[in-house]
Every structure is written in structure tokens, then in C-alpha cells.
Design a protein around this motif. Structure first.
Motif, short mmCIF file in Angstrom:
data_model
loop_
_atom_site.label_atom_id
_atom_site.label_comp_id
_atom_site.label_asym_id
_atom_site.label_seq_id
_atom_site.Cartn_x
_atom_site.Cartn_y
_atom_site.Cartn_z
N ILE A 81 0.83 -1.21 0.00
CA ILE A 81 0.00 0.00 0.00
C ILE A 81 0.86 1.26 0.00
CG2 ILE A 81 -1.63 1.33 1.41
CD1 ILE A 81 -2.91 -1.33 2.20
N PHE A 84 1.65 2.60 -3.38
CA PHE A 84 0.62 3.45 -3.99
C PHE A 84 0.70 4.87 -3.43
CE2 PHE A 84 -1.17 -0.73 -4.80
CZ PHE A 84 -1.65 -0.59 -6.09
N GLN A 85 1.06 4.97 -2.14
CA GLN A 85 1.24 6.29 -1.54
C GLN A 85 2.38 7.04 -2.22
OE1 GLN A 85 -0.75 7.59 0.69
NE2 GLN A 85 0.37 9.50 1.03
N TRP A 93 -3.49 11.67 -8.45
CA TRP A 93 -3.80 10.25 -8.58
C TRP A 93 -4.09 9.96 -10.05
CZ3 TRP A 93 -3.29 6.21 -5.40
CH2 TRP A 93 -3.90 5.00 -5.77
N MET A 99 -9.42 2.32 -8.74
CA MET A 99 -8.20 1.95 -8.03
C MET A 99 -8.01 2.79 -6.78
SD MET A 99 -6.58 -0.62 -9.14
CE MET A 99 -5.03 -0.35 -8.27
N CYS A 100 -8.44 4.03 -6.84
CA CYS A 100 -8.37 4.91 -5.66
C CYS A 100 -9.23 4.35 -4.53
CB CYS A 100 -8.83 6.32 -6.03
SG CYS A 100 -9.08 7.41 -4.60
N TYR A 103 -7.67 1.18 -3.17
CA TYR A 103 -6.47 1.52 -2.40
C TYR A 103 -6.84 2.01 -1.00
CZ TYR A 103 -3.18 5.14 -0.77
OH TYR A 103 -2.38 5.95 -0.01
N SER A 106 -8.55 -0.80 1.07
CA SER A 106 -7.53 -1.77 1.48
C SER A 106 -6.74 -1.24 2.67
CB SER A 106 -6.57 -2.06 0.32
OG SER A 106 -7.24 -2.64 -0.77
#
Length: 327
Positions: A81, A84-85, A93, A99-100, A103, A106
Motif C-alpha cells: 500500500i 501506492f502512496q 492520482w 483503483m483509488c 487503495y 484496502s
């Protein structure tokens, strides 16, 4: 040729609806990128070593280690994760609204599951120390696996329900193109704070205080009778010492966990107007907890050092390696 205003936009072709990039000095951006990348890589690598160790070696298949393995799985997911950050460093983004949503959901699920596993670890140590005769008969590997599965399923269902509006229509709360936000109503925020932080942390602290009191009492009892034990008694004393050592190590894990997570929840959950820098620092501290757990195992658990050596030298590929006694 792009104008200065267009260069500051996430999507220059969407001049009227695009979000603006977070403008930082290049050195600061590189520092953040390198730091998060290092933490992400280290977190995934170390926790994968824990997962492989406990999965491969049969001698490590104990209820406590099953809980540690599940904690390592959630910590490993934290590492993914973080990657992604990293993509969101400049405040843009680019992976789409779906996907946002995945993310962010999650992140909620993994962080709450980690806390749930910590509660299970506290319960495990509480039973082992306070009810030692009951523990071997009732707390089995199968029971540990069932409890871990229930924890993951419960957390997933709760947060899917809590964030259903964000999942039903991803991006509905974005104020501009390139933004990635999740919105929870006031009731949902209170529920999440109570069941993902305040409630579990209270249970963890109460159980470990009880474990500490009982462990101190047992230690005094063993010291007072150490000169008058039979061989059978010596075995029992050794078993008690082993259980208390495990409680001490996992107590360190719990304390580090609380030190890393409490600032994050206090800043983002209680202090609603926290600045970006404060939120970023607490997120970094929260993420570091997932990196620290395997380092604690390496420091206190000899079996982890041995298993890592066997993994890195590819000895686990040999037939029968799973039966190696590394305890």
C-alpha cells in the motif's frame, strides 16, 4: 509549449477541472520518494521472510506463530500500500477512481486487521500465562487459524459496509480530477474510531496489564521454590519461563505497535483539522510499525535468525527441509 499554470496541473488537458500538484522543492520530493520506497521494500521483504519461515518449517506451526504469520501478512500488505502512496506524492492520482477506492478501502481493512490480530495475540498470551493448564488443550493451531479467518472476514465486511458509498460510485467525492479521497459519515467515523482503535487498544492494554501482574507473580514463585524442585518440576518451570519470554517479546511488539499507531489515529481521527505535514509524519510512523515487527523477531527470536539463513541460502529447497528443527 506548456504554460506555468498548466505545468502545475495533474491533467493539463483538463484545465478547468484538474487538481493542482503539490509544489515542493525537488530535494524534498526525492527525500520523501526514497524514504517511502525504502520502507516499502524493507517491509515487504522482511515480512515475506516471516511468512515463509512459519509456513515452511513444521516446528514453527504453533498457535502463537500462526497469529504472528497473519500479522506479517497484514504488514506485508502495508508495504504494498505504501507503494501506492509513493505514486500520490505530488498530490495527483493517475490510476483512476476505482483503483483509488480499492487503495483506500484496502488501507482501512489492513490497518484494522493488524489491530484485530494484536488483540488475538494479547488474548493468546493472556490464556497462556493466566490459564497455563487450559492453554495446550483448548488453544490449538486450528483454533488460531479459525480466529484469524474470522478477524479478516469481519473487518472486510465491516469496512465494505462502512465505505459502501465510496465503492458503489468511485470518485463521487472528488472535488477535481486527480484527487483520491474517501468520505465517511459522522456515525461511520465514530464506529470506526471505537471498533478499530479505542475498543481494541483498551482490550490490549487491560489484558497485558493482567499478563504482567501474573508473570511477575509467577517469577517470584519460581525464585522462591527454585531450590526445591524435582526433575518434573524443573520441566514445568522451564515451560513457564518459555511462555513468559514469549509474553515479554510479544509485549514489546504490542508496545511498539501502540507507540506507532496511537499518534496516527489521534491526529487523523480525533484532530480533524490536522495539517498535511502532521498527517504525513504520523502515516510514516504508522507504516514503520510494519517494518519494525520483523526486526523485533530477529532481535529476540533465535528461530527467525536460523530460518532466514536457511531461506537466503536456499536450503529450504532441499527435500525434507520443512522438518528441520530450528527451535
Amino acid at each position: 509549449m506548456q504554460t506555468l499554470e498548466e505545468a502545475e496541473l495533474c491533467f493539463p488537458h483538463l484545465l478547468n477541472s484538474s487538481c493542482r500538484k503539490a509544489m515542493r522543492p525537488h530535494s524534498v520530493s526525492m527525500f520523501i520518494y526514497i524514504t517511502l520506497s525504502s520502507i516499502s521494500l524493507l517491509t515487504v521483504t522482511l515480512n515475506m521472510l516471516v511468512i515463509i519461515s512459519i509456513s515452511h518449517f513444521k516446528k514453527l506451526h504453533s498457535p502463537t506463530n500462526i497469529l504472528l504469520q497473519s500479522l506479517a501478512v497484514s504488514d506485508c500488505m502495508v508495504g504494498f500500500i505504501i507503494s501506492f502512496q509513493i505514486m500520490y506524492i505530488d498530490g495527483c492520482w493517475y490510476l483512476g477512481d476505482l483503483m483509488c477506492a480499492l487503495y483506500l478501502v484496502s488501507g482501512y481493512v489492513v490497518s484494522s486487521t493488524s489491530i484485530g490480530i494484536m488483540v488475538l495475540i494479547s488474548v493468546d498470551r493472556y490464556i497462556a500465562i493466566c490459564y497455563p493448564l487450559y492453554y495446550p488443550r483448548k488453544v490449538t493451531v486450528e483454533i488460531a487459524k479459525i480466529c484469524v479467518s474470522i478477524c479478516w472476514i469481519f473487518v472486510f465486511l465491516c469496512h465494505s459496509l462502512l465505505l459502501r458509498n465510496n465503492l458503489h460510485k468511485p470518485g463521487r467525492y472528488n472535488s477535481c480530477s486527480g484527487e483520491c479521497v474517501v468520505v465517511v459519515d459522522n456515525i461511520g467515523e465514530i464506529f470506526d474510531l471505537l471498533f478499530s482503535f479505542i475498543g481494541p487498544v483498551t482490550v490490549i492494554i487491560v489484558l497485558y496489564l493482567r499478563v504482567f501482574v501474573v508473570a511477575v507473580s509467577q517469577a517470584r514463585s519460581m525464585r522462591s521454590h527454585v531450590t526445591a524442585v524435582t526433575l518434573q518440576g524443573s520441566v514445568k518451570v522451564t515451560a513457564k519461563k518459555s511462555e513468559m519470554k514469549a509474553a515479554m517479546i510479544l509485549g514489546v511488539v504490542v508496545v511498539v505497535f501502540l507507540l506507532c499507531t496511537c499518534p496516527y489515529f489521534c491526529i487523523t481521527g480525533v484532530v480533524q483539522d490536522a495539517g498535511v505535514s502532521a498527517s504525513s509524519v504520523t502515516f510514516l510512523l504508522f507504516s514503520c510499525n510494519s517494518t519494525l515487527n520483523p526486526l523485533i523477531y530477529a532481535l529476540f527470536y533465535p528461530w527467525f535468525k536460523k530460518s532466514v539463513k536457511l531461506i537466503l541460502t536456499l536450503q529450504i529447497l532441499k527435500p525434507g527441509s520443512c522438518d528441520t528443527n530450528i527451535m
